[in-house]
Scaffold this motif. Structure first.
Motif, PDB file in Angstrom:
ATOM      1  N   ASN A   1      35.794  40.974  33.879  1.00  0.00           N
ATOM      2  CA  ASN A   1      35.754  42.151  34.744  1.00  0.00           C
ATOM      3  C   ASN A   1      37.191  42.622  34.923  1.00  0.00           C
TER       4      ASN A   1
ATOM      5  N   ALA B   1      31.147  43.702  40.953  1.00  0.00           N
ATOM      6  CA  ALA B   1      31.865  43.004  42.018  1.00  0.00           C
ATOM      7  C   ALA B   1      31.934  43.865  43.284  1.00  0.00           C
ATOM      8  N   ILE B   2      32.303  45.122  43.106  1.00  0.00           N
ATOM      9  CA  ILE B   2      32.469  45.993  44.280  1.00  0.00           C
ATOM     10  C   ILE B   2      31.102  46.249  44.928  1.00  0.00           C
TER      11      ILE B   2
ATOM     12  N   ASN C   1      34.326  50.066  33.637  1.00  0.00           N
ATOM     13  CA  ASN C   1      34.271  48.951  32.695  1.00  0.00           C
ATOM     14  C   ASN C   1      33.868  49.385  31.288  1.00  0.00           C
TER      15      ASN C   1
ATOM     16  N   ASP D   1      40.075  44.002  39.911  1.00  0.00           N
ATOM     17  CA  ASP D   1      40.107  45.131  40.847  1.00  0.00           C
ATOM     18  C   ASP D   1      40.969  44.875  42.076  1.00  0.00           C
TER      19      ASP D   1
HETATM   20  N1  GLU Z   1      35.043  46.642  38.073  1.00  0.00           N
HETATM   21  C1  GLU Z   1      34.075  47.241  38.930  1.00  0.00           C
HETATM   22  C2  GLU Z   1      33.226  46.193  39.629  1.00  0.00           C
HETATM   23  O1  GLU Z   1      33.102  45.105  39.169  1.00  0.00           O
HETATM   24  C3  GLU Z   1      33.103  48.128  38.196  1.00  0.00           C
HETATM   25  C4  GLU Z   1      33.671  49.230  37.391  1.00  0.00           C
HETATM   26  C5  GLU Z   1      32.544  50.088  36.814  1.00  0.00           C
HETATM   27  O2  GLU Z   1      31.688  50.503  37.552  1.00  0.00           O
HETATM   28  O3  GLU Z   1      32.522  50.294  35.593  1.00  0.00           O
HETATM   29  O4  GLU Z   1      32.632  46.430  40.644  1.00  0.00           O
END
Ligand code: GLU
Length: 405
Positions: A155, A73-74, A170, A158
């Motif tokens: 997810n 997502a980020i 994750n 965040d």
């Molecule tokens: N929850 C974060 C995302 O979706 C990723 C976390 C991770 O890199 O493990 O961007």
């Protein structure tokens, strides 16, 4: 290095069909940001994702239940907000996640719906896995989604998770999900193909480890630093995830995910590190319940309910005759027979107050008595451990002695 690779691939090929992945009933697959999002363009690797989806469909066709834990997502959202490359401040990550998550969920829906698979988005925070009532709720939702044939895509939430209450990676979130869902197999698809005795990028002597039976301090010391810019987990978070998973009776594997059809690759000649559990998910959960040092409270049950528990059934409110102490839904409580002996222990779905309102009544009356549609069972059989074997009923004892020569 090349030699070692060839060696382990050959050694593995003969028993691939019997990997824990092929045998698992319920599988959690975690996909890292570095696989999903192109580091150069910041766009979704759609062609690769299509091959992963094809793999997921194949696993579903052979009857396996799947949960996907998807990062990205980020990494996906930052480009749309014009955020410069490099580390982000927490607020920037949260903003990027808000933008990227919608795109991520949309991509899964678009790719799976033509195959008549319903995608369910579940966003969790650390508290959902740490706080008992929320843990139970999340667990029940996942169970329902799977029973209805949906594919949960999870997810971390965040956007609302602040620094103190954040997983941030994750890997551990996926392990908690595996534990929550009593999964028997967790696959971490990553940009590394498994665990080495040292960092293979720096140490040419580093050896690949195929199987870990015990997570010793030595194994923990092998965890290097994060190897990608996009994801936040490194080997350390993967080992932490392995601890959670194997403790919950779940096999865990770290495998390289960048191949097309990464799961097919894993089941074919691909190499991976497997972490082996010492029990099954149900046994691990029951062990944890039985090992509760101080149950929060207790319920008294009648003889009929005691009989039902001994024949492997759940505890229904109808069989409860009284409560003792204060407890909340999600607490571990003792189950006492009419003469006050602790006969079982389990995780209650109702507080002591709600229990006193519904005890002795039929489960269909719960909604009217409490004003909400609660669960049918006070303690579900999967959340219940019998502590004492069933006493021999007097009639049976007589017939045995009569039959004896
Ligand atoms: N929850 C974060 C995302 O979706 C990723 C976390 C991770 O890199 O493990 O961007």
């Amino acid at each position: 290095m090349g030699k070692l690779h060839a060696m382990s691939a050959n050694r593995q090929s003969g028993r691939k069909q019997h990997t824990p992945l092929a045998q698992a009933r319920r599988v959690v697959i975690k996909v890292g940001s570095a696989l999903l999002v192109d580091a150069r363009t910041g766009r979704l690797n759609r062609a690769w994702l299509e091959t992963l989806i094809a793999d997921l469909l194949r696993l579903r066709r052979r009857g396996q239940q799947l949960i996907l834990v998807s990062s990205g997502a980020i990494a996906l959202g930052r480009r749309h907000l014009g955020l410069a490359p490099g580390p982000l401040r927490l607020e920037e990550s949260q903003a990027a996640a808000a933008v990227g998550q919608i795109r991520l969920a949309h991509a899964y829906k678009e790719l799976l719906e033509p195959h008549e698979v319903t995608v369910a988005q579940v966003l969790l925070t650390l508290e959902d896995s740490e706080q008992r009532t929320r843990y139970l709720n999340a667990r029940a939702t996942l169970e329902t989604l799977l029973a209805l044939g949906a594919l949960p895509v999870i997810n971390e939430n965040d956007t609302v998770a602040t620094a103190e209450i954040r997983y941030g990676d994750n890997d551990r979130l996926a392990a908690r999900v595996a534990q929550m869902a009593s999964a028997d197999c967790l696959v971490l698809l990553s940009d590394v193909d498994g665990l080495y005795t040292a960092d293979p990028n720096r140490d040419p002597q580093a050896q690949f480890i195929e199987r870990v039976e015990e997570i010793t301090p030595q194994i923990e010391a092998m965890a290097g630093r994060p190897s990608s810019d996009l994801g936040s987990g490194g080997m350390a978070t993967k080992i932490a995830a392995a601890r959670i998973a194997v403790g919950a009776g779940c096999h865990m594997c770290i495998a390289a995910g960048h191949h097309r059809h990464p799961l097919k690759h894993l089941e074919g000649r691909g190499r991976s590190t497997w972490f082996m559990p010492h029990s099954t998910p149900v046994a691990a959960r029951k062990q944890w319940i039985a090992g509760t040092l101080r149950p929060a409270g207790a319920v008294h049950i009648d003889a009929g309910a005691l009989q039902a528990l001994h024949s492997g059934r759940s505890l229904l409110p109808a069989g409860v005759t009284g409560t003792r102490g204060r407890f909340e839904s999600g607490d571990t409580i003792s189950v006492l027979s009419a003469d006050g002996i602790e006969v079982a222990r389990g995780v209650t779905a109702y507080s002591d107050q709600d229990t006193s309102r519904i005890m002795g009544r039929r489960s269909i009356e719960i909604a009217t008595l409490l004003g909400f549609h609660g669960r049918e069972e006070l303690i579900h059989r999967d959340d219940l451990v019998i502590l004492r074997p069933q006493p021999v009923p007097p009639a049976a004892a007589v017939s045995v002695s009569e039959a004896a020569p």
